[in-house]
Design an enzyme around this catalytic site. Structure first.
Site, mmCIF file in Angstrom:
data_model
loop_
_atom_site.group_PDB
_atom_site.id
_atom_site.type_symbol
_atom_site.label_atom_id
_atom_site.label_comp_id
_atom_site.label_asym_id
_atom_site.label_seq_id
_atom_site.Cartn_x
_atom_site.Cartn_y
_atom_site.Cartn_z
ATOM 1 N N PHE B 239 8.090 8.113 3.875
ATOM 2 C CA PHE B 239 9.174 7.227 3.427
ATOM 3 C C PHE B 239 10.371 7.305 4.361
ATOM 4 C CE2 PHE B 239 6.824 8.915 -0.270
ATOM 5 C CZ PHE B 239 6.103 7.769 -0.537
ATOM 6 N N PRO B 590 -5.561 -6.412 -0.053
ATOM 7 C CA PRO B 590 -4.861 -6.550 -1.336
ATOM 8 C C PRO B 590 -4.819 -5.251 -2.143
ATOM 9 C CG PRO B 590 -6.414 -8.343 -1.024
ATOM 10 C CD PRO B 590 -6.652 -7.374 0.086
ATOM 11 N N GLY B 660 4.669 -7.351 7.524
ATOM 12 C CA GLY B 660 4.977 -5.979 7.096
ATOM 13 C C GLY B 660 5.366 -5.927 5.632
ATOM 14 N N GLU B 663 8.326 -1.707 2.832
ATOM 15 C CA GLU B 663 9.640 -1.403 2.295
ATOM 16 C C GLU B 663 10.215 -2.439 1.346
ATOM 17 O OE1 GLU B 663 11.775 0.960 5.805
ATOM 18 O OE2 GLU B 663 9.984 -0.173 6.310
#
Lengths: 157, 697
Positions: B239, B590, B660, B663
């Site tokens: 993270f 997915p 992307g 986040e």
């Protein structure tokens, strides 16, 4: 000191164990069983969950000497040879695994939950797994995996 | 526009290729790498926040049976270089100065980790204490403007005349929002195993980028990068906090030089993580919105005060979200820093966007209330035609569709906007919405190779890492489509600096960079060897930036909805439902993607309700430095969290059509919860986390 106990069905002795060592340390550093993870060392995250005489415990909180003569089962001891336990299968299938560091603890905890409660409600699952922290998945897929494993275990009986 | 590869494996919910190893406990993380006859390390940490070490006595520690040596600034090998700039975080055991509490000032090398830890407690240190300062406030007289903020953004921006626009606006919302110091807390604490031998340094590391570790450490140890190898096949989350090496890596490298070739193992403890592997800076943010009575923004001010460490400047880009999100003609953004005697802050999931969007998206909700407008409608009215910051068109911005689709699925149309009007069985109910955004980031310098093996499979190599995101699986899918073969014919190799140069798994840009390089290698391979290669054929490719990047602004977007229940008597907050709708280009897998979205939204829920590190100003340490007291969302906190995405590809971004996803799920999530809490209770909490005490005045 020497500690003798059963790990995943096999009787083992470990020598030169320091009295202050945890079961987690003995498993990981002395017995080559890295499945149980060291992530908080204070029983908060559940990553080191193993069975001790059939009950799930945080191995980081169990002193090595306490397991003398007792029976420990780790995530490495759940699969039947090459065949995964339904809980392990369901975690992969449902996408309940991400970084995988919390996974072994969650799998042992889930395995224990389903042993005592074959068909748990969602609330029971959330409560039973609330002591196993996961930072990646958001828990939803873990819930799916527990439900799937429960249905397969119940169906198989 | 780049030529996209045809999606055959991409888009399929392939099961995680590393899943089996992980569920049986056999996937080797850094600390579990098999090395021969290792020694164990335990750091000694400073217990003052600022000062100098007058004396350090290691005699008791060294006399403990099993202790090999204790390194301090007096006897540790010297690092190479001048220790300036970002290297100051890594400049450990090189001087007697203490810059923050918890700083590494020594390391014990011993036969077991338990002995090392015991011995570390026996090291006695005498300090000369200097006054320290760890308190952030917006009225400090030493706030300064950094030259740039993280990711190379400008520190300040001014467009139009904000003061005049605010003065003239019929509706003004102007408030201060606060977010606390937060910690990434990946489940795997940072760990490293270092081996220093004739060939150089080998490091098995828990990192988001093997090449960045090599690039940063090689010069410090005076080694040619070719003599540093970093290996990371499995990483237990990061993270952001594992996006660069930290002091423990250097500690291990120093210790490995004095053991005669024996490997050294260092696992940072959970408690130590609160001092040495980065954190999200606390922020104090002023948002000023001026609008017409119909909600159209005329002015947007976003001024941020945050902290950095005295030794390394890390300036989080908290206000950048306000530069491109809405079509306000007059905009001003500011970043001001207080340099404090705190540990070095660093990336935490969506640095900048996550705390910045909390403030902006709560302010937008306040504006909706002030204008008597539905907050979904308010956002749609302020959708820009082009990027307000650059003036370029967006490669894709289906923000309004995300809002509308989410509203439809969430049953938003029946929502009564009146706050504190739904009391059921003792619980106040409310719903909230917020927008999400995250830039599409393309990291350069990536390479990959493709080799045809004697077994008829294609080996694909790149020094990427899988920190839990699904790289092993998704990059295999990309490679299969790039080579136009089934995934079973691809054997991926990642996580090793012996493989070609790869960017860090960060900025939601790992798969974009690595995938582009893999496509480049596959195309070079096919061009050279055609469809029927021979065993041993090999080609290398790179990842050029998309030519469209100069002409288009590229971001991912989303809309997040939250339903909360607040207990009318206790203030307990439950979140029965969260829904995110995202537009991110193509989704490669997915199954792994959903987990990324939902996991990030849950981290946003955690940010909204739980996460807060408390610094003690007297001693300069984080009081709640463990998982018992730094709370993160648990299974029992999470109920129905779902994420969906619009079906699309973004061919302007890269040959995979992806932008992307790692986040964006955390961006806006805390605001959606905060807005729902307001709707439920009528109390506007502008200070995270939203704890029950803040609901009673």
């Amino acid at each position: 000191m020497r500690v003798t106990f059963t790990v995943n069905g096999s009787r083992e002795s470990v020598d030169d164990v320091w009295e202050g060592e945890s079961l987690l340390y003995v498993l990981r550093e002395r017995m080559g069983l890295p499945g149980a993870k060291n992530a908080c060392e204070q029983g908060e995250c559940g990553s080191c969950t193993v069975y001790l005489d059939g009950a799930p415990v945080c191995a980081c909180l169990v002193a090595a000497g306490q397991v003398e003569g007792r029976e420990v089962r780790t995530v490495e001891g759940l699969a039947d040879g090459g065949r995964l336990d339904p809980v392990q299968e369901a975690f992969v299938e449902c996408g309940a695994v991400q970084c995988g560091f919390c996974t072994p603890g969650l799998i042992v905890q889930t395995h224990a939950l389903l042993a005592r409660r074959p068909d748990p409600s969602d609330a029971e699952i959330r409560e039973a797994l609330a002591g196993n922290l996961c930072r990646c998945t958001g828990y939803e897929k873990i819930l799916d995996a527990v439900r799937l494993a429960a249905s397969r275990k119940t169906g198989a009986e | 526009m780049t030529e996209t590869i045809r999606a055959r494996a991409m888009g399929r919910p392939l099961e995680r290729l590393d899943g089996r190893d992980k569920v049986v406990g056999q996937a080797p993380y850094a600390y579990e790498q098999q090395v021969t006859d290792p020694l164990y390390l335990h750091p000694v940490q400073a217990v003052i926040a600022r000062g100098r070490i007058n004396a350090i006595d290691t005699a008791d520690a060294e006399s403990l049976p099993g202790v090999v040596t204790v390194l301090t600034h007096l006897n540790a090998p010297r690092l190479t270089g001048d220790g300036d700039g970002d290297d100051r975080e890594l400049w450990v055991l090189q001087s007697d100065e203490v810059h923050f509490r918890g700083q590494f000032i020594g390391v014990v090398v011993a036969e077991t980790s338990e002995i090392a830890r015991h011995a570390a407690d026996l090291v006695r240190v005498e300090y000369e204490r200097w006054p320290h300062d760890v308190e952030l406030s917006a009225d400090r007289d030493d706030l300064y403007a950094p030259d740039k903020v993280n990711a190379g953004h400008d520190t300040d921006t001014d467009v139009g005349d904000v003061a005049a626009a605010l003065a003239d606006a019929p509706v003004v919302v102007d408030h201060t929002y606060r977010t606390p110091m937060e910690y990434n807390n990946p489940m795997e604490p940072h760990a490293t195993v270092a081996v220093w031998d004739a060939g150089g340094l080998t490091m098995y590391d828990s990192t988001q980028g093997v090449h960045v570790v090599r690039q940063r450490l090689a010069p410090l140890f005076g080694l040619d990068p070719g003599h540093v190898r970093v290996v990371a096949p499995h990483v237990g989350g990061g993270f952001g906090s594992k996006g660069a090496p930290h002091a423990h890596n250097v500690l291990a490298g120093l210790a490995a030089q004095v053991t005669g070739g024996r490997p050294v193992k260092l696992a940072v403890t959970r408690q130590q993580m609160f001092s040495v592997v980065g954190h999200r800076t606390p922020t104090i943010q002023r948002i000023g919105l001026g609008a017409e009575t119909d909600g159209r923004l005329t002015a947007l001010v976003h001024e941020v005060v945050e902290h950095t460490s005295r030794i390394v400047e890390y300036a989080e880009q908290t206000a950048v979200v306000s530069r491109m999100m809405y079509a306000a003609p007059n905009r001003r953004t500011r970043h001001r820093l207080a340099a404090l005697d705190v540990p070095v802050p660093f990336w935490m999931r969506a640095p900048g966007e996550a705390p910045g969007a909390f403030a902006l998206e709560v302010a937008m909700d306040e504006l909706a209330v002030a204008c008597g407008l539905d907050p979904v409608e308010l956002r749609i009215r302020n959708e820009p035609d082009v990027d307000p910051e650059s003036g370029r068109p967006f490669s894709g911005r289906r923000m309004s569709e995300c809002l509308r689709e989410g509203a439809r699925r969430f049953g938003w149309e029946s929502r009564d906007p009146t706050p504190a009007a739904r009391l059921r069985d003792g619980w106040l109910e409310g719903t909230g919405v917020a927008a999400s955004v995250y830039p599409r980031i393309m990291q350069t310098g990536n390479r990959a190779w493709v080799r045809y093996g004697p077994d008829g499979r294609y080996e694909v190599g790149i020094g990427a890492v899988d920190i839990g995101t699904g790289t092993w699986t998704a990059l295999t899918q990309i490679a299969a489509d790039a080579l136009e073969v089934p995934v079973e014919e691809v054997r991926l190799r990642i996580g090793d600096t012996d493989l070609p140069e790869a960017a860090v798994a960060g900025g939601s840009g790992g798969l974009s960079a690595w995938g582009s390089a893999v496509v480049g290698a596959a195309r070079a391979f096919r061009e050279k060897f055609g469809r029927h290669p021979s065993a041993g054929d090999e080609a290398t490719g790179t990842a050029p930036e998309s030519p469209a990047a100069e002409d288009f602004s590229m971001y991912s977007f989303g809309a997040q909805f939250a339903h909360v229940r607040v207990h009318a008597d206790t203030g307990e907050i439950r979140v029965p439902r969260m829904l995110g709708v995202f537009t991110v280009g193509r989704v490669v897998n997915p199954r792994t993607a959903r987990s990324q979205f939902v996991g990030a939204m849950t981290m946003g829920l955690s940010m909204a309700l739980h996460e807060e590190a408390v610094l003690d100003p007297r001693f300069g340490h984080v009081v709640n430095h463990d998982l018992a007291t730094y709370h993160i969302a648990t299974h029992a906190d999470v109920q129905d969290v779902d994420a969906i995405w619009l079906d699309e590809e973004d061919p302007r971004s890269n040959p995979m059509g992806i932008r992307g996803i790692g986040e964006i799920g955390i961006v806006g999530a805390a605001a959606a919860v905060a807005n729902a809490v307001h709707h439920a209770t009528g109390v506007r909490v502008r200070d995270l986390p939203i704890t029950p005490d803040k609901l009673f005045h």
